[in-house]
Design an enzyme around this catalytic site. Sequence first.
Site, PDB file in Angstrom:
ATOM      1  CB  CYS A   1      -1.011  -0.035   1.127  1.00 37.45           C
ATOM      2  SG  CYS A   1      -2.008  -1.202   1.474  1.00 37.45           S
TER       3      CYS A   1
ATOM      4  CG  HIS B   1      -0.925   3.768   4.411  1.00 37.89           C
ATOM      5  ND1 HIS B   1      -0.784   2.627   3.822  1.00 37.89           N
ATOM      6  CD2 HIS B   1      -0.284   3.696   5.746  1.00 37.89           C
ATOM      7  CE1 HIS B   1      -0.008   1.539   4.446  1.00 37.89           C
ATOM      8  NE2 HIS B   1       0.074   2.328   5.521  1.00 37.89           N
TER       9      HIS B   1
END
Length: 465
Positions: free
Chosen positions: A72, A129
């Site tokens: 990710c 993130h």
Amino acid sequence: MSRLLAVLITISLSISAAAAANKPNILVIVADDLGYADISVHGGKSVPTPNIDALAASGVRCTSGYVSSPYCSPSRAGFLTGRYQTRFGHEFNPHVGEEAKLGLPLDQRTIADHLRAAGYATSLIGKWHQGFDHAHHPQSRGFDDYFGFLVGGHNFLLHKDAKPVFGSAHSHDLIYRGREVQKLDGYTTDLFTDEALGFMDRHAEKPWFLYLAYNAVHTPLEIVDKHKERIPAEVTDPARRGYLSLLLGLDDAIGRITAHLEKSGRSKDTLIVFFSDNGGSGRKPYFAYNTGVNSPLRGDKGQTLEGGIRVPFFVSWPSKLPAGKVYDHPVITLDVLPTALELAGAPSPADLDGVNLLPFLREEAKTLPHDSLYWRFGPQKAVRRGQWKLVDWRDHDAKKNSGWQLFDLSSDVGEQTDQAEKEPELVAQLSRDWEQWNAKNIAPRWHGSPTEDPTAPPRPATKKK
């Protein structure tokens, strides 16, 4: 102020406004852990995805579309900078280490930095993130507006009376508007879509860049009530039912976005890029397993096999790109930033690894976008050149690497038949190329989990915040 000066200022402002009006809006939609084969346009049959399919049909579907990491945060860092994230040490998810050093390094400029400097309104909605302290916050990295969560995972079903819980990997009921925590009821996919429509409407007179980062179809695999009847009864696995609910929500959201652009008359003025941040997480119990299906590709999220790095990848711009076109040559999400900068009339830094895709998708360029593409993810490696892919992938169950294996993707997209013994000179050449590329990378700035980073020390307890 003299009359002449006033006239000159008016002319200057008019020229600036006209230039801004000629710049297209740029919308990047990112799904989270979407299985390559779970959308109908790629053969998925579990639930229909008509809106995702329509988006693919409205432009160019890149059948060899790649991300720069099978995981990710590093994948997103590559997209955001247009550079292989291993160039600056962003190799793993920023979960463990000194908070001020975790996240997209502060010396890297983002696509939002560049586009804001070019006169665009910029917004991130959804998953970030890329670090969670003040300096790494989206509004410190080029985004004017921010609505979403800062870490890797978040619950979908929000409850405004719930106590927000922070974790460096997963948060609960911790949605921010700007830097302020919000108390909300609702379903994140719908809330993120509402915010996206509002952002578009607020900037109808100015070009905008929107990074719409859904957390669907990442875990937790929560089912919203309105989707229960749409999940086929024959699907009995609770995890798979949860995944399909999230996929239905994602498809509905794409439909709302594209319908709004069409109704507002902005669809022809808007470039849309859609991709998943990595392959589906279909190998239990690794990498937030979500039942994602990547067939006919081999491998899953967290592996440098095709199933971890080849993703759904569409580019749509109704007035400028052909509809219904399939482009088979390898492209990568590193290409999004230089493509956007070209459209914005902004200079491209010399150190980018991506390229402007438009001449290739329009078939104006006679060459290929990339001679080779490369990957490094902990001990895993890969290089693709033309039809050939050399890969050293990790078997997480056995806790060991495969060693270099060679596959002809033109006839073996599932990477089943290793050609390394038959083509030793090609293996030697491609492995040398990978080593030369890797010489320009740096060591990881922080460790990953022991699964992807065998050199990692035992992980400490999750930090509370």
